[in-house]
Write a protein that holds these residues in place. Structure first.
Motif, PDB file in Angstrom:
ATOM      1  N   PHE A   8      49.359  29.715  55.210  1.00 18.47           N
ATOM      2  CA  PHE A   8      48.034  29.114  55.093  1.00 18.47           C
ATOM      3  C   PHE A   8      47.933  27.795  55.839  1.00 18.47           C
ATOM      4  CE2 PHE A   8      48.701  31.773  51.354  1.00 18.47           C
ATOM      5  CZ  PHE A   8      47.669  32.659  51.531  1.00 18.47           C
ATOM      6  N   PHE A   9      49.063  27.122  56.075  1.00 14.18           N
ATOM      7  CA  PHE A   9      49.100  25.868  56.805  1.00 14.18           C
ATOM      8  C   PHE A   9      50.260  25.915  57.784  1.00 14.18           C
ATOM      9  CE2 PHE A   9      47.579  25.009  52.523  1.00 14.18           C
ATOM     10  CZ  PHE A   9      46.335  24.463  52.796  1.00 14.18           C
ATOM     11  N   TYR A  10      50.100  25.241  58.915  1.00 17.60           N
ATOM     12  CA  TYR A  10      51.178  25.148  59.890  1.00 17.60           C
ATOM     13  C   TYR A  10      51.182  23.746  60.459  1.00 17.60           C
ATOM     14  CZ  TYR A  10      53.955  25.635  64.075  1.00 17.60           C
ATOM     15  OH  TYR A  10      54.912  25.462  65.043  1.00 17.60           O
ATOM     16  N   ILE A  19      47.449  22.616  61.023  1.00 16.95           N
ATOM     17  CA  ILE A  19      46.311  23.503  61.226  1.00 16.95           C
ATOM     18  C   ILE A  19      46.150  24.399  60.010  1.00 16.95           C
ATOM     19  CG2 ILE A  19      46.418  23.472  63.745  1.00 16.95           C
ATOM     20  CD1 ILE A  19      47.743  26.242  63.614  1.00 16.95           C
ATOM     21  N   ARG A  20      44.917  24.785  59.785  1.00 19.37           N
ATOM     22  CA  ARG A  20      44.553  25.650  58.657  1.00 19.37           C
ATOM     23  C   ARG A  20      43.795  26.843  59.213  1.00 19.37           C
ATOM     24  NH1 ARG A  20      44.650  20.495  57.270  1.00 19.37           N
ATOM     25  NH2 ARG A  20      45.342  19.863  55.211  1.00 19.37           N
ATOM     26  N   PRO A  21      43.672  27.902  58.442  1.00 14.67           N
ATOM     27  CA  PRO A  21      42.907  29.064  58.925  1.00 14.67           C
ATOM     28  C   PRO A  21      41.458  28.688  59.219  1.00 14.67           C
ATOM     29  CG  PRO A  21      44.102  29.611  56.915  1.00 14.67           C
ATOM     30  CD  PRO A  21      44.226  28.135  57.108  1.00 14.67           C
ATOM     31  N   LYS A  22      40.889  29.341  60.215  1.00 16.99           N
ATOM     32  CA  LYS A  22      39.469  29.166  60.495  1.00 16.99           C
ATOM     33  C   LYS A  22      38.663  29.820  59.384  1.00 16.99           C
ATOM     34  CE  LYS A  22      40.112  29.223  65.485  1.00 16.99           C
ATOM     35  NZ  LYS A  22      39.853  29.955  66.739  1.00 16.99           N
ATOM     36  N   GLU A  23      37.438  29.389  59.207  1.00 15.65           N
ATOM     37  CA  GLU A  23      36.587  29.943  58.155  1.00 15.65           C
ATOM     38  C   GLU A  23      36.472  31.455  58.319  1.00 15.65           C
ATOM     39  OE1 GLU A  23      32.060  29.529  56.469  1.00 15.65           O
ATOM     40  OE2 GLU A  23      32.944  27.841  57.543  1.00 15.65           O
ATOM     41  N   VAL A  28      46.800  31.405  59.079  1.00 16.02           N
ATOM     42  CA  VAL A  28      46.859  30.897  60.445  1.00 16.02           C
ATOM     43  C   VAL A  28      47.219  31.986  61.452  1.00 16.02           C
ATOM     44  CG1 VAL A  28      47.266  28.495  59.823  1.00 16.02           C
ATOM     45  CG2 VAL A  28      49.213  30.006  60.173  1.00 16.02           C
ATOM     46  N   PHE A  29      47.924  33.033  61.027  1.00 13.40           N
ATOM     47  CA  PHE A  29      48.237  34.140  61.932  1.00 13.40           C
ATOM     48  C   PHE A  29      46.943  34.824  62.388  1.00 13.40           C
ATOM     49  CE2 PHE A  29      52.222  34.081  59.382  1.00 13.40           C
ATOM     50  CZ  PHE A  29      53.068  33.685  60.401  1.00 13.40           C
ATOM     51  N   CYS A  30      46.019  35.036  61.478  1.00  9.89           N
ATOM     52  CA  CYS A  30      44.748  35.680  61.819  1.00  9.89           C
ATOM     53  C   CYS A  30      43.890  34.774  62.716  1.00  9.89           C
ATOM     54  CB  CYS A  30      43.987  36.057  60.560  1.00  9.89           C
ATOM     55  SG  CYS A  30      44.735  37.422  59.657  1.00  9.89           S
ATOM     56  N   SER A  31      43.961  33.468  62.502  1.00 12.05           N
ATOM     57  CA  SER A  31      43.140  32.537  63.271  1.00 12.05           C
ATOM     58  C   SER A  31      43.703  32.227  64.650  1.00 12.05           C
ATOM     59  CB  SER A  31      42.991  31.214  62.514  1.00 12.05           C
ATOM     60  OG  SER A  31      42.239  31.392  61.340  1.00 12.05           O
ATOM     61  N   TYR A  32      45.003  32.064  64.760  1.00 14.09           N
ATOM     62  CA  TYR A  32      45.576  31.556  66.000  1.00 14.09           C
ATOM     63  C   TYR A  32      46.627  32.459  66.636  1.00 14.09           C
ATOM     64  CZ  TYR A  32      43.333  27.368  64.239  1.00 14.09           C
ATOM     65  OH  TYR A  32      42.413  26.494  63.763  1.00 14.09           O
ATOM     66  N   GLY A  33      47.055  33.500  65.956  1.00 16.06           N
ATOM     67  CA  GLY A  33      48.069  34.392  66.502  1.00 16.06           C
ATOM     68  C   GLY A  33      47.493  35.404  67.474  1.00 16.06           C
ATOM     69  N   ALA A  36      46.836  40.074  64.158  1.00 13.31           N
ATOM     70  CA  ALA A  36      46.506  39.723  62.772  1.00 13.31           C
ATOM     71  C   ALA A  36      47.769  39.766  61.904  1.00 13.31           C
ATOM     72  CB  ALA A  36      45.470  40.685  62.224  1.00 13.31           C
ATOM     73  N   CYS A  37      47.686  39.165  60.745  1.00 14.24           N
ATOM     74  CA  CYS A  37      48.821  39.150  59.823  1.00 14.24           C
ATOM     75  C   CYS A  37      49.137  40.569  59.337  1.00 14.24           C
ATOM     76  CB  CYS A  37      48.538  38.228  58.654  1.00 14.24           C
ATOM     77  SG  CYS A  37      47.275  38.816  57.498  1.00 14.24           S
ATOM     78  N   PRO A  38      50.333  40.799  58.813  1.00 10.76           N
ATOM     79  CA  PRO A  38      50.722  42.130  58.356  1.00 10.76           C
ATOM     80  C   PRO A  38      49.779  42.733  57.325  1.00 10.76           C
ATOM     81  CG  PRO A  38      52.651  40.746  58.498  1.00 10.76           C
ATOM     82  CD  PRO A  38      51.459  39.862  58.725  1.00 10.76           C
ATOM     83  N   SER A  39      49.246  41.925  56.419  1.00  8.97           N
ATOM     84  CA  SER A  39      48.337  42.452  55.394  1.00  8.97           C
ATOM     85  C   SER A  39      47.088  43.060  56.019  1.00  8.97           C
ATOM     86  CB  SER A  39      47.925  41.349  54.421  1.00  8.97           C
ATOM     87  OG  SER A  39      49.051  40.866  53.732  1.00  8.97           O
ATOM     88  N   ILE A  40      46.530  42.412  57.011  1.00 14.04           N
ATOM     89  CA  ILE A  40      45.348  42.925  57.693  1.00 14.04           C
ATOM     90  C   ILE A  40      45.715  44.161  58.518  1.00 14.04           C
ATOM     91  CG2 ILE A  40      43.580  42.410  59.439  1.00 14.04           C
ATOM     92  CD1 ILE A  40      43.112  41.000  56.747  1.00 14.04           C
TER      93      ILE A  40
END
Length: 48
Positions: A8-10, A19-23, A28-33, A36-40
Motif C-alpha cells: 500500500f506504500f512504497y 508513494i501511495r496507490p492512486k485513487e 502501488v503495483f496497480c498504480s505504478y507497476g 496489476a497485482c496478483p489479486s487483480i
C-alpha cells in the motif's frame, strides 16, 4: 511475487519519497507497476 502480497506504500530508496496507490487502485503495483497485482490478475478483487 506471492499471491497474497500487496503493497500500500512504497518509499523510494533514493529520494525517500513515499508513494501511495492512486485513487481507485488497491495498491502501488496497480498504480505504478507494469502489471496489476496478483489479486487483480487472479480476478479475486483488490488485495485488502
Amino acid at each position: 511475487m506471492p499471491t497474497e502480497t500487496c503493497q500500500f506504500f512504497y518509499e523510494c530508496n533514493n529520494c525517500k519519497r513515499v508513494i501511495r496507490p492512486k485513487e481507485g487502485d488497491c495498491c502501488v503495483f496497480c498504480s505504478y507497476g507494469t502489471v496489476a497485482c496478483p489479486s487483480i490478475q487472479e480476478s479475486s478483487g483488490c488485495c485488502r
